[in-house]
Design an enzyme around this catalytic site. Structure first.
Site, PDB file in Angstrom:
ATOM      1  N   GLY A 232      -4.173 -25.505  22.560  1.00 50.22           N
ATOM      2  CA  GLY A 232      -3.654 -26.112  21.326  1.00 50.22           C
ATOM      3  C   GLY A 232      -2.185 -26.457  21.425  1.00 50.22           C
ATOM      4  O   GLY A 232      -1.510 -26.145  22.411  1.00 50.22           O
TER       5      GLY A 232
ATOM      6  N   GLY B 210       1.146 -25.800  21.212  1.00 49.06           N
ATOM      7  CA  GLY B 210       1.998 -24.621  21.091  1.00 49.06           C
ATOM      8  C   GLY B 210       3.436 -24.978  20.794  1.00 49.06           C
ATOM      9  O   GLY B 210       4.257 -24.120  20.462  1.00 49.06           O
TER      10      GLY B 210
ATOM     11  N   LYS C  81       7.501 -33.219  20.001  1.00 50.93           N
ATOM     12  CA  LYS C  81       7.252 -32.213  21.050  1.00 50.93           C
ATOM     13  C   LYS C  81       8.505 -31.347  21.194  1.00 50.93           C
ATOM     14  O   LYS C  81       9.592 -31.876  21.450  1.00 50.93           O
ATOM     15  CB  LYS C  81       6.933 -32.945  22.369  1.00 50.93           C
ATOM     16  CG  LYS C  81       6.523 -32.041  23.499  1.00 50.93           C
ATOM     17  CD  LYS C  81       5.979 -32.866  24.648  1.00 50.93           C
ATOM     18  CE  LYS C  81       5.767 -32.014  25.885  1.00 50.93           C
ATOM     19  NZ  LYS C  81       5.271 -32.820  27.011  1.00 50.93           N
TER      20      LYS C  81
ATOM     21  N   ASP D 284       8.158 -20.052  23.263  1.00 55.35           N
ATOM     22  CA  ASP D 284       9.143 -20.286  22.192  1.00 55.35           C
ATOM     23  C   ASP D 284       8.915 -21.554  21.364  1.00 55.35           C
ATOM     24  O   ASP D 284       9.620 -21.797  20.392  1.00 55.35           O
ATOM     25  CB  ASP D 284      10.562 -20.288  22.777  1.00 55.35           C
ATOM     26  CG  ASP D 284      10.767 -21.429  23.771  1.00 55.35           C
ATOM     27  OD1 ASP D 284       9.828 -22.228  23.997  1.00 55.35           O
ATOM     28  OD2 ASP D 284      11.888 -21.508  24.322  1.00 55.35           O
TER      29      ASP D 284
ATOM     30  N   ARG E 247       6.956 -38.463  20.615  1.00 47.84           N
ATOM     31  CA  ARG E 247       6.008 -39.104  21.529  1.00 47.84           C
ATOM     32  C   ARG E 247       5.015 -39.943  20.732  1.00 47.84           C
ATOM     33  O   ARG E 247       4.558 -39.533  19.677  1.00 47.84           O
ATOM     34  CB  ARG E 247       5.293 -38.011  22.311  1.00 47.84           C
ATOM     35  CG  ARG E 247       4.216 -38.496  23.225  1.00 47.84           C
ATOM     36  CD  ARG E 247       3.928 -37.485  24.310  1.00 47.84           C
ATOM     37  NE  ARG E 247       3.073 -36.397  23.857  1.00 47.84           N
ATOM     38  CZ  ARG E 247       2.670 -35.405  24.654  1.00 47.84           C
ATOM     39  NH1 ARG E 247       3.093 -35.339  25.898  1.00 47.84           N
ATOM     40  NH2 ARG E 247       1.895 -34.461  24.198  1.00 47.84           N
TER      41      ARG E 247
ATOM     42  N   ARG F 270      -8.017 -35.247  24.068  1.00 49.64           N
ATOM     43  CA  ARG F 270      -8.048 -34.899  25.491  1.00 49.64           C
ATOM     44  C   ARG F 270      -9.438 -34.395  25.843  1.00 49.64           C
ATOM     45  O   ARG F 270     -10.194 -34.008  24.945  1.00 49.64           O
ATOM     46  CB  ARG F 270      -7.078 -33.731  25.755  1.00 49.64           C
ATOM     47  CG  ARG F 270      -5.747 -33.858  25.104  1.00 49.64           C
ATOM     48  CD  ARG F 270      -5.242 -32.489  24.597  1.00 49.64           C
ATOM     49  NE  ARG F 270      -4.038 -32.707  23.787  1.00 49.64           N
ATOM     50  CZ  ARG F 270      -2.808 -32.650  24.269  1.00 49.64           C
ATOM     51  NH1 ARG F 270      -2.620 -32.333  25.510  1.00 49.64           N
ATOM     52  NH2 ARG F 270      -1.772 -32.894  23.485  1.00 49.64           N
TER      53      ARG F 270
ATOM     54  N   ASP G 172      -6.604 -30.388  29.731  1.00 50.20           N
ATOM     55  CA  ASP G 172      -5.869 -30.608  28.477  1.00 50.20           C
ATOM     56  C   ASP G 172      -4.811 -31.700  28.638  1.00 50.20           C
ATOM     57  O   ASP G 172      -4.224 -32.149  27.647  1.00 50.20           O
ATOM     58  CB  ASP G 172      -5.224 -29.301  27.981  1.00 50.20           C
ATOM     59  CG  ASP G 172      -4.386 -28.624  29.047  1.00 50.20           C
ATOM     60  OD1 ASP G 172      -4.928 -28.335  30.127  1.00 50.20           O
ATOM     61  OD2 ASP G 172      -3.185 -28.401  28.810  1.00 50.20           O
ATOM     62  N   ASN G 173      -4.564 -32.119  29.873  1.00 46.72           N
ATOM     63  CA  ASN G 173      -3.621 -33.214  30.099  1.00 46.72           C
ATOM     64  C   ASN G 173      -4.341 -34.479  30.549  1.00 46.72           C
ATOM     65  O   ASN G 173      -3.745 -35.355  31.181  1.00 46.72           O
ATOM     66  CB  ASN G 173      -2.577 -32.816  31.145  1.00 46.72           C
ATOM     67  CG  ASN G 173      -1.666 -31.710  30.637  1.00 46.72           C
ATOM     68  OD1 ASN G 173      -1.479 -31.549  29.428  1.00 46.72           O
ATOM     69  ND2 ASN G 173      -1.115 -30.928  31.542  1.00 46.72           N
TER      70      ASN G 173
ATOM     71  N   ASP H 113       1.892 -36.144  29.496  1.00 47.23           N
ATOM     72  CA  ASP H 113       2.537 -34.909  29.968  1.00 47.23           C
ATOM     73  C   ASP H 113       3.209 -35.059  31.325  1.00 47.23           C
ATOM     74  O   ASP H 113       2.609 -34.838  32.368  1.00 47.23           O
ATOM     75  CB  ASP H 113       1.549 -33.734  29.962  1.00 47.23           C
ATOM     76  CG  ASP H 113       1.601 -33.012  28.627  1.00 47.23           C
ATOM     77  OD1 ASP H 113       2.292 -33.523  27.720  1.00 47.23           O
ATOM     78  OD2 ASP H 113       0.970 -31.964  28.489  1.00 47.23           O
TER      79      ASP H 113
HETATM   80  P1  AMP Z   1       1.671 -28.327  29.075  1.00 47.35           P
HETATM   81  O1  AMP Z   1       1.915 -27.639  30.375  1.00 47.35           O
HETATM   82  O2  AMP Z   1       2.911 -28.882  28.443  1.00 47.35           O
HETATM   83  O3  AMP Z   1       0.569 -29.303  29.131  1.00 47.35           O
HETATM   84  O4  AMP Z   1       1.216 -27.170  28.057  1.00 47.35           O
HETATM   85  C1  AMP Z   1       0.070 -26.377  28.244  1.00 47.35           C
HETATM   86  C2  AMP Z   1      -0.093 -25.448  27.061  1.00 47.35           C
HETATM   87  O5  AMP Z   1       1.015 -24.580  26.936  1.00 47.35           O
HETATM   88  C3  AMP Z   1      -0.210 -26.153  25.709  1.00 47.35           C
HETATM   89  O6  AMP Z   1      -1.053 -25.398  24.882  1.00 47.35           O
HETATM   90  C4  AMP Z   1       1.206 -26.112  25.194  1.00 47.35           C
HETATM   91  O7  AMP Z   1       1.278 -26.227  23.811  1.00 47.35           O
HETATM   92  C5  AMP Z   1       1.653 -24.745  25.672  1.00 47.35           C
HETATM   93  N1  AMP Z   1       3.106 -24.670  25.822  1.00 47.35           N
HETATM   94  C6  AMP Z   1       3.830 -25.234  26.807  1.00 47.35           C
HETATM   95  N2  AMP Z   1       5.143 -24.972  26.634  1.00 47.35           N
HETATM   96  C7  AMP Z   1       5.255 -24.226  25.520  1.00 47.35           C
HETATM   97  C8  AMP Z   1       6.347 -23.639  24.829  1.00 47.35           C
HETATM   98  N3  AMP Z   1       7.608 -23.755  25.253  1.00 47.35           N
HETATM   99  N4  AMP Z   1       6.065 -22.956  23.699  1.00 47.35           N
HETATM  100  C9  AMP Z   1       4.803 -22.820  23.272  1.00 47.35           C
HETATM  101  N5  AMP Z   1       3.740 -23.342  23.877  1.00 47.35           N
HETATM  102  C10 AMP Z   1       3.943 -24.033  25.000  1.00 47.35           C
HETATM  103 MG    MG Z   2      -0.205 -30.635  27.957  1.00 42.84          MG
END
Ligand code: AMP
Ligand code: MG
Length: 495
Positions: free
Chosen positions: A86, A88, A109, A121, A172, A179, A255-256, A265
């Site tokens: 989800g 995050g 984002k 965070d 974005r 996805r 998810d990407n 991403d």
């Molecule tokens: P990503 O690697 O950006 O595709 O993120 C993969 C997952 O990790 C997704 O669920 C993001 O929402 C979560 N995520 C990545 N970075 C953070 C962050 N700094 N804080 C909270 N969730 C994160």
């Molecule tokens: Mg992602």
């Protein structure tokens, strides 16, 4: 000034998302704004107010009509399934209808911790925000389907990664954020109705030719197979374009992987310099799962995961459903191979198709590998060698024996093209870019912004990358591979 929202995702049943207002930041400052895109989205730029825009794009003020939500999704990360990822650190403000009548998501984002944050965070450092801004916009200008960057703000807060960095928020824009992982989230919960809803939405937004009416004559399961096939075709075309640019995505988790076929991403992504098919940049990709040459097959693997979510919808007989879906997934391979060949034919200046073209393209890539030549410049300078060996091309090769053997073969093939040598060169220069976002340039820009609050280099690079196929005077350095001391061989996802 903000275009009117036409809310779609927030109108789905509650289990698709969580309502979530972005968390305010202390000192929002607009550091980048994409005027051309804003115009396309229907922003009223006459009434543009930088302060107010900074408040919006930081998430401090929710624009009128928006209903921010964090979207639910799951995903296979490096092959391991996580049923609940989800948003995050992202929130979808809502959708707007752009000037061409297309529905576009507007997402922040780095907007703060959400119920999906899993202890992280919820924020984004300035470096990855600027990287995504530059690379996603460059991809768009290179003709590759991609999410877009509308704005970047700094927050006045520090975020802690390997070292403390200035915090930032990226706005974005995507044709949707659906996805493969969105489908997996519901399939993992046996929520078949939700998967059906997602297919309906995806068809409406991305594959309108598959709308019910068009398929009314056919049986129900056909619709889902046709949808799967359409997504597979888009992914095949997308990855072929990446391959043609030496682009390595770096985190091709499910998810990407978008349903629309847009690149999404830009964490640890990178463009190759010296050609090497096994190249990997991402610090977390220890096994090389997402190496350059694996990308087409990872996309197929991701599509198989999408197929699994559709099985109950395809046929009541599970075995029959699996057999039918498998045929679609298998058809990805020839589809991808054809896309790849089309991309590389164009890169070699070949407008007609001939039997030996694949072998010819592969032999050029072998010459690049043998010579450790810069992928981008080698294709670009090939246009200078249509009639005679070009010193600027040869100079790119540490060892040019294979290239010298290949060039006459290519010229012999070019002779069977209808176009004049000049016309071939022009055609090649229209598909082989001179400027790509080279890692060391991106790193320089980030360092100037993050360490010295100097966004001049960012603006300059952004401008060069806006015209990737046109030689720009005084911009020679942007076309060059990294000097040995600045070579970037590791990238970080910045999460
Ligand atoms: P990503 O690697 O950006 O595709 O993120 C993969 C997952 O990790 C997704 O669920 C993001 O929402 C979560 N995520 C990545 N970075 C953070 C962050 N700094 N804080 C909270 N969730 C994160
Ligand atoms: Mg992602």
């Amino acid at each position: 000034m903000f275009p009117e929202f036409s809310l779609r995702y927030a109108r789905l049943p509650e289990r698709f998302y969580l309502h979530f207002d972005p968390l305010p930041v202390p000192e929002p400052r607009l550091v980048a704004f994409n005027q051309a895109l804003a115009e396309q989205l229907g922003f009223d730029l006459e009434a543009f107010d930088e302060q107010r825009a900074a408040q919006w794009f930081a998430g401090n003020v929710v624009p009128p009509g928006a209903e921010p939500v964090a979207q639910a999704y799951a995903g296979h990360q490096f092959g391991h399934f996580n049923p609940r990822l989800g948003d995050g650190r992202a929130v979808l403000l809502g959708e707007v209808v752009d000037r061409e009548g297309r529905l576009r998501d507007i997402q922040l984002k780095g907007a703060g911790m959400t119920p999906f944050s899993r202890g992280a965070d919820g924020r984004a450092p300035l470096g990855p925000v600027l990287r995504e801004y530059l690379v996603s916009e460059a991809m768009h200008r290179l003709g590759v389907p991609s999410t877009r960057a509308l704005a970047a703000v700094t927050t006045g807060e520090r975020v802690f990664r390997r070292v403390p960095e200035p915090g930032a928020v990226l706005t974005r824009v995507a044709s949707s954020h659906l996805r493969v992982g969105t489908f997996q989230y519901f399939a993992a919960r046996d929520d078949i109705e939700a998967v059906r809803t997602l297919v309906d939405m995806a068809i409406e937004r991305h594959y309108p030719h598959l709308r019910e009416a068009a398929l009314a004559e056919r049986e129900e399961g056909e619709r889902y197979l046709a949808f799967l096939e359409a997504v597979a075709e888009r992914q095949a075309a997308l990855v072929a374009q990446w391959m043609g640019l030496g682009f390595i995505h770096g985190v091709m988790n499910t998810d990407n992987c978008t349903i629309s076929g847009e690149t999404i991403d830009y964490g640890p992504c990178a463009f190759m310099e010296a050609y090497s098919p096994t190249m990997v940049f991402s610090s977390i990709d220890e096994q090389g799962r997402y190496a350059y040459r694996n990308q087409p097959w990872i996309a197929q693997w991701n599509l198989a995961r999408l197929a699994e979510t559709l099985i109950p919808l395809i046929d009541d007989d599970q075995e029959a459903a699996i057999a039918r879906a498998t045929r679609v997934i298998e058809a990805y391979e020839p589809c991808y191979e054809a896309e790849w060949l089309a991309v590389f034919r164009e890169k070699l200046g070949l407008a007609r198709g001939e039997e030996g073209d694949r072998a010819l393209a592969e032999a050029f890539l072998e010459a690049l590998a043998a010579g450790r030549a810069d992928f981008t410049l080698a294709f670009r300078r090939l246009a200078e060698a249509v009639e005679a060996d070009a010193p600027a091309l040869l100079a790119l090769f540490e060892n040019d024996a294979a290239l010298r053997a290949w060039l006459p073969r290519w010229r012999e093939r070019l002779a069977r093209e209808a176009a004049s040598p000049e016309a071939v060169a022009v055609r090649m220069n229209a598909v082989n870019p001179l400027y790509i976002p080279r890692n060391h340039q991106v790193e320089r820009v980030i360092a100037a912004a993050a360490e010295h609050d100097d966004f001049g280099p960012f603006e300059a690079l952004r401008e060069v990358l806006a015209e990737p196929f046109t030689e720009q005077s005084g911009c020679e350095a942007y076309a060059e591979p990294a000097p040995a001391t600045e070579r970037v061989l590791r990238t970080f996802c910045g999460t």
